[in-house]
Every structure is written in structure tokens, then in C-alpha cells.
Design an enzyme around this catalytic site. Structure first.
Site, PDB file in Angstrom:
ATOM      1  N   ASP A   1      53.277 -14.764  -3.595  1.00  0.00           N
ATOM      2  CA  ASP A   1      53.092 -14.911  -2.160  1.00  0.00           C
ATOM      3  C   ASP A   1      54.201 -15.769  -1.560  1.00  0.00           C
ATOM      4  OD1 ASP A   1      50.945 -13.304  -2.017  1.00  0.00           O
ATOM      5  OD2 ASP A   1      49.442 -14.888  -1.894  1.00  0.00           O
TER       6      ASP A   1
ATOM      7  N   LYS B   1      52.901 -12.510   2.958  1.00  0.00           N
ATOM      8  CA  LYS B   1      53.221 -12.493   4.381  1.00  0.00           C
ATOM      9  C   LYS B   1      53.083 -13.916   4.913  1.00  0.00           C
ATOM     10  CE  LYS B   1      48.523 -11.369   5.880  1.00  0.00           C
ATOM     11  NZ  LYS B   1      47.841 -11.107   4.630  1.00  0.00           N
TER      12      LYS B   1
ATOM     13  N   MET C   1      45.573 -22.345   7.390  1.00  0.00           N
ATOM     14  CA  MET C   1      46.085 -21.293   8.300  1.00  0.00           C
ATOM     15  C   MET C   1      45.692 -21.595   9.746  1.00  0.00           C
ATOM     16  SD  MET C   1      45.260 -17.840   6.119  1.00  0.00           S
ATOM     17  CE  MET C   1      43.648 -18.289   5.527  1.00  0.00           C
TER      18      MET C   1
HETATM   19  C1  SAM Z   1      46.437 -17.977   2.767  1.00  0.00           C
HETATM   20  S1  SAM Z   1      45.997 -19.665   2.696  1.00  0.00           S
HETATM   21  C2  SAM Z   1      45.946 -19.840   0.964  1.00  0.00           C
HETATM   22  C3  SAM Z   1      45.254 -21.062   0.484  1.00  0.00           C
HETATM   23  C4  SAM Z   1      45.380 -21.274  -1.005  1.00  0.00           C
HETATM   24  N1  SAM Z   1      44.770 -20.220  -1.738  1.00  0.00           N
HETATM   25  C5  SAM Z   1      44.824 -22.628  -1.444  1.00  0.00           C
HETATM   26  O1  SAM Z   1      43.888 -22.687  -2.230  1.00  0.00           O
HETATM   27  O2  SAM Z   1      45.393 -23.645  -1.012  1.00  0.00           O
HETATM   28  C6  SAM Z   1      47.523 -20.443   3.139  1.00  0.00           C
HETATM   29  C7  SAM Z   1      47.321 -21.785   3.784  1.00  0.00           C
HETATM   30  O3  SAM Z   1      47.257 -22.802   2.797  1.00  0.00           O
HETATM   31  C8  SAM Z   1      47.789 -23.999   3.321  1.00  0.00           C
HETATM   32  N2  SAM Z   1      48.930 -24.416   2.476  1.00  0.00           N
HETATM   33  C9  SAM Z   1      49.491 -23.724   1.475  1.00  0.00           C
HETATM   34  N3  SAM Z   1      50.469 -24.440   0.883  1.00  0.00           N
HETATM   35  C10 SAM Z   1      50.515 -25.617   1.539  1.00  0.00           C
HETATM   36  C11 SAM Z   1      51.298 -26.793   1.393  1.00  0.00           C
HETATM   37  N4  SAM Z   1      52.226 -26.900   0.431  1.00  0.00           N
HETATM   38  N5  SAM Z   1      51.087 -27.823   2.244  1.00  0.00           N
HETATM   39  C12 SAM Z   1      50.136 -27.747   3.199  1.00  0.00           C
HETATM   40  N6  SAM Z   1      49.350 -26.672   3.367  1.00  0.00           N
HETATM   41  C13 SAM Z   1      49.535 -25.609   2.559  1.00  0.00           C
HETATM   42  C14 SAM Z   1      48.221 -23.713   4.752  1.00  0.00           C
HETATM   43  O4  SAM Z   1      47.156 -24.022   5.617  1.00  0.00           O
HETATM   44  C15 SAM Z   1      48.449 -22.218   4.693  1.00  0.00           C
HETATM   45  O5  SAM Z   1      48.379 -21.620   5.957  1.00  0.00           O
END
Ligand code: SAM
Length: 254
Positions: free
Chosen positions: A35, A56, A169
Site C-alpha cells: 500500500d 491509493k 483517514m
Molecule cells: C487505510 S488506514 C490504514 C490503517 C492501518 N491498517 C493501521 O492499522 O494503522 C490509513 C490511515 O492510517 C493512519 N496512518 C497510517 N500510517 C500512519 C503514520 N505513519 N502516522 C500517522 N498516521 C498513520 C492515517 O490516519 C491514514 O489515513
């Protein structure tokens, strides 16, 4: 030899925060479908694999459809490849990992799930914010801020200021989320934080109050961000360990 698929959680971004099993699967992989939010440092571990980004980003068109991702995984596994489907955080937290597991199961493909550290907990934690804390919050909720149809009914169901709210998100919807909470009776001075790129060298955070969240600076930050709302955010400066934290007094800190 029969191939198989590993649905792997990459954690927030720091390769040191991968599970040992995740790191092993990456090193042994023939194909990695990852991803957009997976960090380059984590991907480097899969140096021997073909690597394709199938993810995406918010506001951009989906590059590869979910159905195509299913087909790619199934086809590669059937041809004997060790496939890693790599997702940020944990694959089963707002990451469509469940759908992919069901598709693999329906296709009769052998698969496993390798949990990762979800950013819902790690992003605040890396900034010194515990999602629960005795006397401040005995529970936390993780909600998707992607669509109002998803978060609206959940915000509606929460008693004001009763738990820590973590929004994934949700950066683009922060004004709407803050407005709904204030309308529901959450205190305007409730501490709030946005944490971007947690677990990477680009980590950046903002701390303020719920009433300031709507206007908080987020434009131009291309990294993913997590929102935390609740009294636990007030522990950030007290609990933060790093020199970076100690040496900065600004509200937007890198
Ligand atoms: C599609 S969701 C996936 C979440 C993921 N499966 C998890 O357990 O963290 C993606 C969201 O995770 C958060 N996110 C992912 N990586 C991040 C990071 N390094 N720092 C802060 N937020 C993050 C953001 O809110 C982003 O929009």
C-alpha cells in the site's frame, strides 16, 4: 512447491517496529504488493522480491482495484510464489485485510495473517500519548474519518468526553468531525492532536484543543495523519521521551 500469501502488517513505518515474522516474510518474498503508506525503509527488507504499489492515497484515484489485488495475489500464489500483501499498521484495522482473507479463502489459496502494530495506537504512543490512562480514559474508539456515513453514527452514539477518540483517514474531515463533537457537547477545550508520519524520520505533530482542530494547519502535509481527541493528549509533553520533544515548545513540532 505451492505458493502462499501472507497478509502482513507493516506497523507505522519504522522497520524496527515490524514483528520478526513480518521481517522474515519480507526477506523471503518473491512478490510484494504494498500500500501507498508503507515506508520505503520497510520495503527495503524485501530486496529480493518484485515489488508493486497497489495502494491509493486520500483524494487520489484508486490505482488498482480491490478485485485486481485479489486476482494478483491468487494468480501469483497459484504459480508457486511467496506473496506478501503488505499494509501499513495492522492489516485487519481499517485496511480491507478481512476482504482479502475472504477472497483468498474462497479461492482455496493458502494464506496467513501477520499482525502489525496499528497506527491507531502507535502514532499517539510515539508522541507520548497513551490512548488509555487511569483517571483520564478507560477506553478508546478507533473510527474511520473517510466518510461521514461511517463516522457520523459513531460520534452520535458516544457520550461527550467519555473516551479517547482516534480517527484514521480523518485529516480532510477534521473540521466536520470537530463540529459534530462540539455540537454533541464535547468540551471546547478538550485536548486534541494530529500526528503525521509517525514512526518515520518525517514525524510531525500538532497539539491544541478541539475548538482549534478545524483550523489547525494540515494543508501541504502529504504524509498520512492520525487525530487523537481526549484528555490523554494533555499527557503528551509529560510522557514524551525524546530529545526532539524536550527541545521544542512550538505547537507544530517536527
Ligand atoms: C487505510 S488506514 C490504514 C490503517 C492501518 N491498517 C493501521 O492499522 O494503522 C490509513 C490511515 O492510517 C493512519 N496512518 C497510517 N500510517 C500512519 C503514520 N505513519 N502516522 C500517522 N498516521 C498513520 C492515517 O490516519 C491514514 O489515513
Amino acid at each position: 512447491m505451492a505458493g502462499f500469501v501472507s497478509l502482513v502488517g507493516a506497523g507505522p513505518g519504522d522497520p524496527d517496529l515490524l514483528t520478526r515474522k513480518a521481517a522474515r516474510r519480507l526477506r523471503e518474498a518473491d512478490l510484494v504488493l504494498y500500500d501507498a503508506l508503507v515506508s520505503p525503509e520497510v520495503l527495503e527488507l524485501a530486496g529480493g522480491a518484485r515489488r508493486f504499489c497497489v495502494g491509493k492515497r486520500a483524494g487520489r484515484r484508486e490505482s488498482v482495484s480491490q478485485l485486481t489485488i485479489h486476482r494478483l495475489m491468487i494468480r501469483a500464489a497459484r504459480s508457486g510464489e511467496r506473496v506478501v500483501r503488505l499494509k501499513c499498521g495492522d492489516p485487519f484495522v481499517l485496511g480491507r485485510g478481512g476482504e482479502e482473507a475472504l477472497a483468498l479463502n474462497a479461492a482455496g489459496v493458502t494464506y496467513e495473517v501477520v499482525p502489525g502494530i496499528t497506527t491507531a495506537i502507535a502514532a499517539p504512543e510515539l508522541e507520548g500519548i497513551p490512548v488509555t490512562h487511569r483517571g483520564l480514559a478507560s477506553a478508546f474508539a478507533v473510527v474511520s474519518g473517510h466518510a461521514e456515513s461511517a463516522y457520523g453514527p459513531i460520534l452520535e452514539s458516544l457520550a461527550p468526553n467519555c473516551i479517547t477518540l482516534v480517527v484514521l483517514m480523518g485529516i480532510a474531515s477534521k473540521a466536520n468531525i470537530a463540529a459534530q463533537l462540539l455540537e454533541r457537547g464535547w468540551r471546547a477545550e478538550t485536548p486534541a492532536a494530529m500526528i503525521f508520519a509517525a514512526g518515520t524520520p518525517r514525524a510531525l505533530s500538532w497539539v491544541g484543543s478541539l475548538s482549534e482542530l478545524a483550523a489547525a494547519p494540515a494543508q501541504g502535509i502529504s504524509d498520512a495523519g492520525t487525530i487523537v481527541i481526549g484528555d490523554v493528549v494533555s499527557l503528551k509533553s509529560a510522557a514524551a521521551q525524546s530529545e526532539r520533544e524536550k527541545s521544542t515548545a512550538v505547537r507544530v513540532s517536527r
